[in-house]
Design a protein around this motif. Sequence first.
Motif, PDB file in Angstrom:
ATOM      1  N   TYR A 138       0.860  -1.180  -0.061  1.00 28.65           N
ATOM      2  CA  TYR A 138      -0.029  -0.038   0.124  1.00 28.65           C
ATOM      3  C   TYR A 138       0.780   1.093  -0.041  1.00 28.65           C
ATOM      4  O   TYR A 138       1.873   1.415   0.504  1.00 28.65           O
ATOM      5  CB  TYR A 138      -0.933   0.071   1.427  1.00 28.65           C
ATOM      6  CG  TYR A 138      -1.426  -1.154   1.857  1.00 28.65           C
ATOM      7  CD1 TYR A 138      -2.444  -1.816   0.974  1.00 28.65           C
ATOM      8  CD2 TYR A 138      -1.050  -1.752   3.040  1.00 28.65           C
ATOM      9  CE1 TYR A 138      -2.876  -3.207   1.531  1.00 28.65           C
ATOM     10  CE2 TYR A 138      -1.716  -3.041   3.715  1.00 28.65           C
ATOM     11  CZ  TYR A 138      -2.621  -3.424   2.706  1.00 28.65           C
ATOM     12  OH  TYR A 138      -3.026  -4.747   3.172  1.00 28.65           O
ATOM     13  N   GLY A 139       0.378   2.429  -0.452  1.00 30.19           N
ATOM     14  CA  GLY A 139       0.962   3.509  -0.418  1.00 30.19           C
ATOM     15  C   GLY A 139       0.757   4.046   1.132  1.00 30.19           C
ATOM     16  O   GLY A 139       0.288   3.485   1.885  1.00 30.19           O
ATOM     17  N   PHE A 140       1.218   5.083   1.585  1.00 32.97           N
ATOM     18  CA  PHE A 140       1.388   5.495   2.881  1.00 32.97           C
ATOM     19  C   PHE A 140      -0.048   5.881   3.505  1.00 32.97           C
ATOM     20  O   PHE A 140      -0.479   5.368   4.460  1.00 32.97           O
ATOM     21  CB  PHE A 140       2.064   6.936   3.150  1.00 32.97           C
ATOM     22  CG  PHE A 140       2.054   7.617   4.395  1.00 32.97           C
ATOM     23  CD1 PHE A 140       3.040   7.082   5.279  1.00 32.97           C
ATOM     24  CD2 PHE A 140       1.279   8.379   4.812  1.00 32.97           C
ATOM     25  CE1 PHE A 140       2.871   7.467   6.569  1.00 32.97           C
ATOM     26  CE2 PHE A 140       1.091   9.093   6.105  1.00 32.97           C
ATOM     27  CZ  PHE A 140       2.189   8.401   6.835  1.00 32.97           C
ATOM     28  N   SER A 141      -1.008   6.370   2.644  1.00 31.69           N
ATOM     29  CA  SER A 141      -2.339   6.817   3.143  1.00 31.69           C
ATOM     30  C   SER A 141      -2.983   5.524   3.140  1.00 31.69           C
ATOM     31  O   SER A 141      -3.773   5.405   4.513  1.00 31.69           O
ATOM     32  CB  SER A 141      -2.894   7.779   2.234  1.00 31.69           C
ATOM     33  OG  SER A 141      -2.516   9.000   2.175  1.00 31.69           O
ATOM     34  N   GLU A 142      -3.068   4.646   2.536  1.00 32.92           N
ATOM     35  CA  GLU A 142      -3.664   3.462   2.617  1.00 32.92           C
ATOM     36  C   GLU A 142      -3.183   2.516   3.613  1.00 32.92           C
ATOM     37  O   GLU A 142      -4.093   2.001   4.523  1.00 32.92           O
ATOM     38  CB  GLU A 142      -3.741   2.628   1.402  1.00 32.92           C
ATOM     39  CG  GLU A 142      -4.541   1.566   1.359  1.00 32.92           C
ATOM     40  CD  GLU A 142      -4.853   0.691   0.396  1.00 32.92           C
ATOM     41  OE1 GLU A 142      -5.281  -0.574   0.268  1.00 32.92           O
ATOM     42  OE2 GLU A 142      -4.217   1.037  -0.697  1.00 32.92           O
ATOM     43  N   PHE A 143      -1.715   2.689   4.054  1.00 31.65           N
ATOM     44  CA  PHE A 143      -1.203   1.912   5.116  1.00 31.65           C
ATOM     45  C   PHE A 143      -1.887   2.495   6.414  1.00 31.65           C
ATOM     46  O   PHE A 143      -2.253   1.689   7.219  1.00 31.65           O
ATOM     47  CB  PHE A 143       0.417   1.918   4.959  1.00 31.65           C
ATOM     48  CG  PHE A 143       0.905   1.600   6.481  1.00 31.65           C
ATOM     49  CD1 PHE A 143       0.863   0.414   6.766  1.00 31.65           C
ATOM     50  CD2 PHE A 143       1.464   2.687   7.185  1.00 31.65           C
ATOM     51  CE1 PHE A 143       1.477  -0.226   7.778  1.00 31.65           C
ATOM     52  CE2 PHE A 143       1.835   2.188   8.456  1.00 31.65           C
ATOM     53  CZ  PHE A 143       1.862   0.827   8.910  1.00 31.65           C
ATOM     54  N   LEU A 144      -1.625   3.739   6.525  1.00 27.66           N
ATOM     55  CA  LEU A 144      -2.133   4.608   7.943  1.00 27.66           C
ATOM     56  C   LEU A 144      -3.586   4.049   7.850  1.00 27.66           C
ATOM     57  O   LEU A 144      -3.989   4.140   9.315  1.00 27.66           O
ATOM     58  CB  LEU A 144      -1.814   5.756   7.745  1.00 27.66           C
ATOM     59  CG  LEU A 144      -2.213   6.574   9.088  1.00 27.66           C
ATOM     60  CD1 LEU A 144      -1.291   6.046  10.083  1.00 27.66           C
ATOM     61  CD2 LEU A 144      -1.600   8.118   8.724  1.00 27.66           C
ATOM     62  N   LEU A 145      -4.446   4.224   7.079  1.00 25.58           N
ATOM     63  CA  LEU A 145      -5.970   4.010   7.213  1.00 25.58           C
ATOM     64  C   LEU A 145      -6.032   2.703   7.599  1.00 25.58           C
ATOM     65  O   LEU A 145      -6.826   2.414   8.705  1.00 25.58           O
ATOM     66  CB  LEU A 145      -6.501   4.376   5.884  1.00 25.58           C
ATOM     67  CG  LEU A 145      -8.095   4.564   6.077  1.00 25.58           C
ATOM     68  CD1 LEU A 145      -8.437   5.770   7.202  1.00 25.58           C
ATOM     69  CD2 LEU A 145      -8.730   4.906   4.653  1.00 25.58           C
ATOM     70  N   ARG A 146      -5.425   1.683   7.031  1.00 29.62           N
ATOM     71  CA  ARG A 146      -5.631   0.445   7.409  1.00 29.62           C
ATOM     72  C   ARG A 146      -5.137   0.151   8.844  1.00 29.62           C
ATOM     73  O   ARG A 146      -5.862  -0.703   9.620  1.00 29.62           O
ATOM     74  CB  ARG A 146      -4.993  -0.592   6.373  1.00 29.62           C
ATOM     75  CG  ARG A 146      -5.650  -0.722   5.344  1.00 29.62           C
ATOM     76  CD  ARG A 146      -4.909  -1.652   4.048  1.00 29.62           C
ATOM     77  NE  ARG A 146      -5.618  -1.741   2.867  1.00 29.62           N
ATOM     78  CZ  ARG A 146      -6.082  -2.794   2.536  1.00 29.62           C
ATOM     79  NH1 ARG A 146      -6.216  -3.941   3.474  1.00 29.62           N
ATOM     80  NH2 ARG A 146      -6.738  -2.810   1.339  1.00 29.62           N
TER      81      ARG A 146
END
Length: 176
Positions: A138-146
Amino acid sequence: MGLVQFGSILGDPELNSDVVADWSSFEERFGRHLPDDYKEFVSAYGPCEIFGDLWIWHPRADVLNLEGAMDRVLAEADFMRSQFPETYPYSLHPAPNGLIPVAESQAGANIYLAPPGSIRDTWTIAVDWKPSWSLYDYGFSEFLLRALNDELDDAFFDESILEEVTVPCRMVGNIA
């Protein structure tokens, strides 16, 4: 993935999201453009502490300064690699396509941006849990959201911390 999805979890961003002002000088010195989703998040939420456990660094911050934190983390990694080479299976910045540290947890886990060509063909995330690593496609945003939604294989935030914290995301320090 936009910033709107973070608002319901972290609250409204505290900064003006001036990506150009925040990143142009840093990227010029750094010699590499970082992914847009990462820069947009950092420019909106700033140097911040998420759920009292995760520190996100900002290029113009006086406290959680990206460049200073990167230098510290990379120096620590160089030392650890010299003592325990098996614990660092990936190249780190400034090596070509080296992983770039961008955040750390209170427990000492470091979050790295993995540039295209380092692990995958796109920007992804690597987490050094010390001594093991996890890779996320994942990119940063998707990683953090997950991570915030407890949708990763490894729990990133301790549930007891999530219950105790009254301000999910607070800015730390100031922007120069």
